[in-house]
Enzyme design. Structure first.
Site, PDB file in Angstrom:
ATOM      1  CB  CYS A   1      26.229  30.747  25.082  1.00 33.18           C
ATOM      2  SG  CYS A   1      25.606  31.323  26.660  1.00 33.18           S
ATOM      3  CG  LEU A   2      29.394  27.304  29.315  1.00 36.03           C
ATOM      4  CD1 LEU A   2      29.995  27.454  30.708  1.00 36.03           C
ATOM      5  CD2 LEU A   2      29.842  26.018  28.661  1.00 36.03           C
TER       6      LEU A   2
ATOM      7  CD  GLN B   1      26.368  31.922  31.273  1.00 32.29           C
ATOM      8  OE1 GLN B   1      27.383  32.561  31.537  1.00 32.29           O
ATOM      9  NE2 GLN B   1      26.318  31.011  30.321  1.00 32.29           N
TER      10      GLN B   1
ATOM     11  CG  HIS C   1      29.615  35.713  25.766  1.00 32.27           C
ATOM     12  ND1 HIS C   1      29.152  35.213  24.576  1.00 32.27           N
ATOM     13  CD2 HIS C   1      29.056  34.937  26.738  1.00 32.27           C
ATOM     14  CE1 HIS C   1      28.350  34.186  24.808  1.00 32.27           C
ATOM     15  NE2 HIS C   1      28.281  33.998  26.120  1.00 32.27           N
ATOM     16  CD  GLU C   2      30.565  34.840  30.304  1.00 33.87           C
ATOM     17  OE1 GLU C   2      29.479  34.758  30.923  1.00 33.87           O
ATOM     18  OE2 GLU C   2      30.903  34.017  29.434  1.00 33.87           O
TER      19      GLU C   2
ATOM     20  CG  HIS D   1      25.456  35.700  29.965  1.00 33.44           C
ATOM     21  ND1 HIS D   1      24.307  35.057  29.570  1.00 33.44           N
ATOM     22  CD2 HIS D   1      26.476  35.065  29.334  1.00 33.44           C
ATOM     23  CE1 HIS D   1      24.605  34.075  28.740  1.00 33.44           C
ATOM     24  NE2 HIS D   1      25.921  34.064  28.572  1.00 33.44           N
TER      25      HIS D   1
ATOM     26  N   GLY E   1      34.099  31.241  30.219  1.00 33.30           N
ATOM     27  CA  GLY E   1      33.481  32.329  30.957  1.00 33.30           C
ATOM     28  C   GLY E   1      32.132  31.882  31.487  1.00 33.30           C
TER      29      GLY E   1
END
Length: 169
Positions: free
Chosen positions: A94-95, A51, A136-137, A140, A46
Site C-alpha cells: 500500500c502506498l 490516501q 483494495h481501493e 480505502h 491504485g
C-alpha cells in the site's frame, strides 16, 4: 496537474468512511488527474482519494493483466455489487504503508458499479489483479487498510516493523 502528498498510516483520514461525491465536476476531474499523476509518481497501481487526504469516494487504478493488456479506470462512488465465492491469496502492499507487504485473501472476481469522470454510470467486471486492486481501493474508501484483513498476529508483527522502520514508538 500535481503530485499530491500521500497520507501514511496514522493519518485520521485513512480510517474514515469517505463521503459520496454529489456531482462529478471539473474540480473532481482535476482531482482524478492529480491522483493518477500521484499514483504514477509513487509507482503504484491504485490510489483512493483518502490516501491524498480527501475524504471522498474516488479511486484510480492502472493494472496490466496476464496478457499485458492495461486496465485504466477512474471511478466515482464505486460499489462492489458482486463478488465470487472463490478466493485467492496474493501479496499486497500500500502506498500509505510503504515498505510493508503481506498476503491477503480476497474474492477472485468482482463487479463494481460507479460513475465515470464524465458522470456516466459504468460497470466493471474484473478478475485477477484488477479485481484485487479494486477491492483494495474500495476498502480505502471505507476506512479499511490491507493490514485489517490479516490475522491479529500478522498485523501486530507488521505494525511493529512499520514503527521500527519509521522511528515511531
Amino acid at each position: 496537474m500535481a503530485v499530491l502528498e500521500v497520507e501514511t498510516l496514522g493519518a485520521k483520514v485513512l480510517r474514515e468512511k469517505a463521503s459520496p461525491v454529489d456531482t462529478v465536476s471539473d474540480e473532481i476531474r482535476a482531482l482524478i488527474r492529480d491522483m493518477f499523476e500521484t499514483m504514477y509518481d509513487a509507482e503504484g497501481i491504485g490510489l483512493a482519494a483518502p490516501q491524498v487526504g480527501i475524504s471522498q469516494r474516488i479511486l484510480v487504478v492502472d493494472v496490466a493483466d496476464e496478457s499485458e493488456e492495461r486496465h485504466v479506470h477512474a471511478l466515482v462512488n464505486p460499489v462492489i455489487v458482486e463478488s465470487s465465492r472463490e478466493t485467492g491469496t496474493e501479496t499486497e502492499g500500500c502506498l500509505s504503508i510503504p515498505g510493508l507487504e503481506e498476503t491477503v485473501t480476497r474474492p477472485l472476481q468482482v463487479a463494481v458499479e460507479a460513475l465515470s469522470p464524465d458522470g456516466e454510470p459504468v460497470r466493471i467486471e474484473a478478475d485477477g489483479l484488477l479485481a484485487r486492486a479494486l477491492q483494495h481501493e474500495v476498502d480505502h474508501l471505507d476506512g479499511v487498510l490491507f493490514i485489517d484483513r490479516l490475522s491479529s498476529l500478522k498485523r501486530g508483527i507488521l505494525l511493529r516493523k512499520w514503527r521500527k522502520s519509521t522511528g515511531r514508538s
